[in-house]
Every structure is written in C-alpha cells, then in structure tokens.
Design a protein around this motif. Sequence first.
Motif, PDB file in Angstrom:
ATOM      1  N   TYR A  49       6.148  -2.979 122.549  1.00 55.87           N
ATOM      2  CA  TYR A  49       6.887  -2.196 123.529  1.00 55.87           C
ATOM      3  C   TYR A  49       6.021  -1.902 124.747  1.00 55.87           C
ATOM      4  O   TYR A  49       4.798  -1.778 124.640  1.00 55.87           O
ATOM      5  CB  TYR A  49       7.341  -0.858 122.941  1.00 55.87           C
ATOM      6  CG  TYR A  49       8.426  -0.967 121.910  1.00 55.87           C
ATOM      7  CD1 TYR A  49       9.743  -1.220 122.274  1.00 55.87           C
ATOM      8  CD2 TYR A  49       8.129  -0.817 120.549  1.00 55.87           C
ATOM      9  CE1 TYR A  49      10.745  -1.320 121.318  1.00 55.87           C
ATOM     10  CE2 TYR A  49       9.122  -0.910 119.587  1.00 55.87           C
ATOM     11  CZ  TYR A  49      10.429  -1.164 119.985  1.00 55.87           C
ATOM     12  OH  TYR A  49      11.410  -1.268 119.043  1.00 55.87           O
ATOM     13  N   THR A  50       6.668  -1.786 125.902  1.00 53.94           N
ATOM     14  CA  THR A  50       5.975  -1.371 127.110  1.00 53.94           C
ATOM     15  C   THR A  50       6.785  -0.272 127.792  1.00 53.94           C
ATOM     16  O   THR A  50       8.028  -0.293 127.766  1.00 53.94           O
ATOM     17  CB  THR A  50       5.766  -2.549 128.087  1.00 53.94           C
ATOM     18  OG1 THR A  50       5.023  -2.089 129.222  1.00 53.94           O
ATOM     19  CG2 THR A  50       7.090  -3.106 128.580  1.00 53.94           C
ATOM     20  N   LEU A  51       6.099   0.699 128.368  1.00 54.76           N
ATOM     21  CA  LEU A  51       6.750   1.805 129.064  1.00 54.76           C
ATOM     22  C   LEU A  51       6.666   1.565 130.563  1.00 54.76           C
ATOM     23  O   LEU A  51       5.583   1.364 131.117  1.00 54.76           O
ATOM     24  CB  LEU A  51       6.076   3.128 128.705  1.00 54.76           C
ATOM     25  CG  LEU A  51       6.592   4.375 129.440  1.00 54.76           C
ATOM     26  CD1 LEU A  51       8.051   4.643 129.085  1.00 54.76           C
ATOM     27  CD2 LEU A  51       5.730   5.587 129.104  1.00 54.76           C
ATOM     28  N   PRO A 135      15.212  -4.139 128.103  1.00 52.41           N
ATOM     29  CA  PRO A 135      15.269  -2.670 128.111  1.00 52.41           C
ATOM     30  C   PRO A 135      16.036  -2.146 126.896  1.00 52.41           C
ATOM     31  O   PRO A 135      17.153  -2.590 126.628  1.00 52.41           O
ATOM     32  CB  PRO A 135      16.009  -2.356 129.419  1.00 52.41           C
ATOM     33  CG  PRO A 135      16.773  -3.590 129.754  1.00 52.41           C
ATOM     34  CD  PRO A 135      15.974  -4.737 129.211  1.00 52.41           C
ATOM     35  N   VAL A 136      15.418  -1.245 126.151  1.00 53.29           N
ATOM     36  CA  VAL A 136      16.030  -0.747 124.920  1.00 53.29           C
ATOM     37  C   VAL A 136      16.265   0.757 124.927  1.00 53.29           C
ATOM     38  O   VAL A 136      17.039   1.260 124.112  1.00 53.29           O
ATOM     39  CB  VAL A 136      15.183  -1.123 123.681  1.00 53.29           C
ATOM     40  CG1 VAL A 136      15.158  -2.620 123.473  1.00 53.29           C
ATOM     41  CG2 VAL A 136      13.773  -0.553 123.789  1.00 53.29           C
ATOM     42  N   ILE A 182      19.756   1.832 125.031  1.00 49.54           N
ATOM     43  CA  ILE A 182      20.418   0.889 125.924  1.00 49.54           C
ATOM     44  C   ILE A 182      21.025  -0.249 125.114  1.00 49.54           C
ATOM     45  O   ILE A 182      20.312  -0.947 124.386  1.00 49.54           O
ATOM     46  CB  ILE A 182      19.428   0.316 126.968  1.00 49.54           C
ATOM     47  CG1 ILE A 182      18.899   1.451 127.853  1.00 49.54           C
ATOM     48  CG2 ILE A 182      20.091  -0.755 127.813  1.00 49.54           C
ATOM     49  CD1 ILE A 182      17.841   1.012 128.845  1.00 49.54           C
ATOM     50  N   VAL A 183      22.314  -0.408 125.227  1.00 46.86           N
ATOM     51  CA  VAL A 183      23.029  -1.491 124.551  1.00 46.86           C
ATOM     52  C   VAL A 183      23.572  -2.429 125.619  1.00 46.86           C
ATOM     53  O   VAL A 183      24.373  -2.021 126.466  1.00 46.86           O
ATOM     54  CB  VAL A 183      24.176  -0.954 123.669  1.00 46.86           C
ATOM     55  CG1 VAL A 183      24.895  -2.098 122.988  1.00 46.86           C
ATOM     56  CG2 VAL A 183      23.635   0.032 122.638  1.00 46.86           C
ATOM     57  N   VAL A 226      11.772   3.649 131.399  1.00 48.13           N
ATOM     58  CA  VAL A 226      12.469   2.714 130.519  1.00 48.13           C
ATOM     59  C   VAL A 226      11.469   2.102 129.548  1.00 48.13           C
ATOM     60  O   VAL A 226      10.345   1.758 129.935  1.00 48.13           O
ATOM     61  CB  VAL A 226      13.150   1.583 131.322  1.00 48.13           C
ATOM     62  CG1 VAL A 226      13.827   0.583 130.393  1.00 48.13           C
ATOM     63  CG2 VAL A 226      14.159   2.164 132.314  1.00 48.13           C
ATOM     64  N   ILE A 227      11.861   2.000 128.290  1.00 47.58           N
ATOM     65  CA  ILE A 227      11.077   1.273 127.296  1.00 47.58           C
ATOM     66  C   ILE A 227      11.637  -0.149 127.211  1.00 47.58           C
ATOM     67  O   ILE A 227      12.850  -0.341 127.109  1.00 47.58           O
ATOM     68  CB  ILE A 227      11.164   1.946 125.909  1.00 47.58           C
ATOM     69  CG1 ILE A 227      10.215   3.147 125.851  1.00 47.58           C
ATOM     70  CG2 ILE A 227      10.826   0.979 124.791  1.00 47.58           C
ATOM     71  CD1 ILE A 227       8.761   2.778 125.640  1.00 47.58           C
TER      72      ILE A 227
END
Length: 248
Positions: A49-51, A135-136, A182-183, A226-227
């Motif tokens: 993951y990245t922020l 983006p999740v 986020i879907v 956003v992750i």
Amino acid sequence: MNFMKPYLIAFAILFCSQVALFAPSRPGERDELGRVQILSEIITKEHSYTLFVAEDFEGENLWKINRGISFLNRTEFISKTPESEAFKLESKLYKDITQRDSRNSLMVQSYFEIPSKETLEIRPNKNIRLPPGIPVRIFVWIFSNDYNMDLSLILSQNRSKDIYLELGEIKFEGWRRIEKKIVLPDRNIRLNLSMQFPFEIKGIKIKPSPFQKRGSFFIYFDQMAVILEKRNTTYSGSEIKDNWGLEY
C-alpha cells in the motif's frame, strides 16, 4: 439528613464536571483516533500500500465553486483546523510526506435557493492526478453545521465517464473524519492497470436533500488522502485485501 443534601449536590456537580473533562468532545472521536492508528500501522507494515496526500488545503491548489450564477459563491483558505488527537496524529503522518504543517482548511460558502432541485461542485484549478496503483480508500476531514447534504468525490479518467464516489451525508455538527472504501467498476480498474489512464480527482459534488433549509451554508475541508494498492495484479473485485475491516 437534609443538611447533607447541599454537599451531595456539590459533590455530584464536581464529579460530573471531572467526567466531562476526560470524556471525548463528541461521539466517535475515540474511534477516529483508532482509525488513524490503523492507517499508520498499515502504511508502515504493508508495503503493498502507498499513502497519497491528494490535498492538504494549504492554498497551493485553488478550488472554485462550479455552478451557475449565484449571489453567494465563495471559497477561501482560512486558519481553521480540527483540534482532536486524531487530526494531530494524522497531521504528523502526512507531514512526513508533504513536509508541510497543517495550518489551513478550505472554506466553501454558497447558497441554495431550491435545495430539492440544486447541486453544486467544487473543483481544483487543475485535476489532482493519483499515482500508480488502485485507489482503495479515501480519508478527508469535513466541518458541517448539521446540513442535510450528501457529498461525492468526482474521479475522472480518460476513455470513461466521470465516476461519483459517495462520501456520505454531512448531517453532523463540527469536524468529522470521513473514511470510505473506494469501489470502482472493473472496466475503470483495467484501464488504470494499463498505466496509460490514471485516475484524477476532479472535484467534490454537494447535493442537498429536500429537507435542507433554503439559505446560505459554510462547509470546511481539510486533509484529503488516498490509499492505493500497488500490486500489479489483475482485478475482478475481490483480490484486494481490506485490512481496515469495517465496510464504511
């Protein structure tokens, strides 16, 4: 025993005041701190993951209200930020990325004449491009005065219609940290994985409900991040792990 009543009342008042002193300033604040702690742990330990701090609302990227003519359309960066421990912790987390202190927020002031028939959008002068990855999850701080309004994040992507992601209603008082999973449609994720069609934040849509009162309103925004999931895998909707657990 009646002579004891004044002392009992005084003790009760003192006890209640001490309890109030250590109680959270509002419901949910303790949960917000826990969510920020989870975020900190995730980006430290989970290297997939990245922020990305999409907008710290310090004034570098100007935001404007996108709507028809109205006698009251105003945006301004002002020195008004949350005072909760969750915000302070998250600010430290973001400062490691942006190298900037959180001093300002974005104030949006406008007016709804017929709330049941109107909407408005606030947009940055330039779309905010997200880095590579899917983006999740999104995080943003919002200040409301118990408005009957719903907010949506607007994502744009070449070869696709704009995507509206629900952030939820803002019928609450004061600052609140909004966190949403986020879907995205499969088609948009496949475009994103091609590395040729990245997502961009185009703006935020504000939609009042029929129960919102006619008149002016103030909303404040701060610290939008956003992750993104970095693994280069195909996506069918279930491969991405949701380590945050709660579906909201």
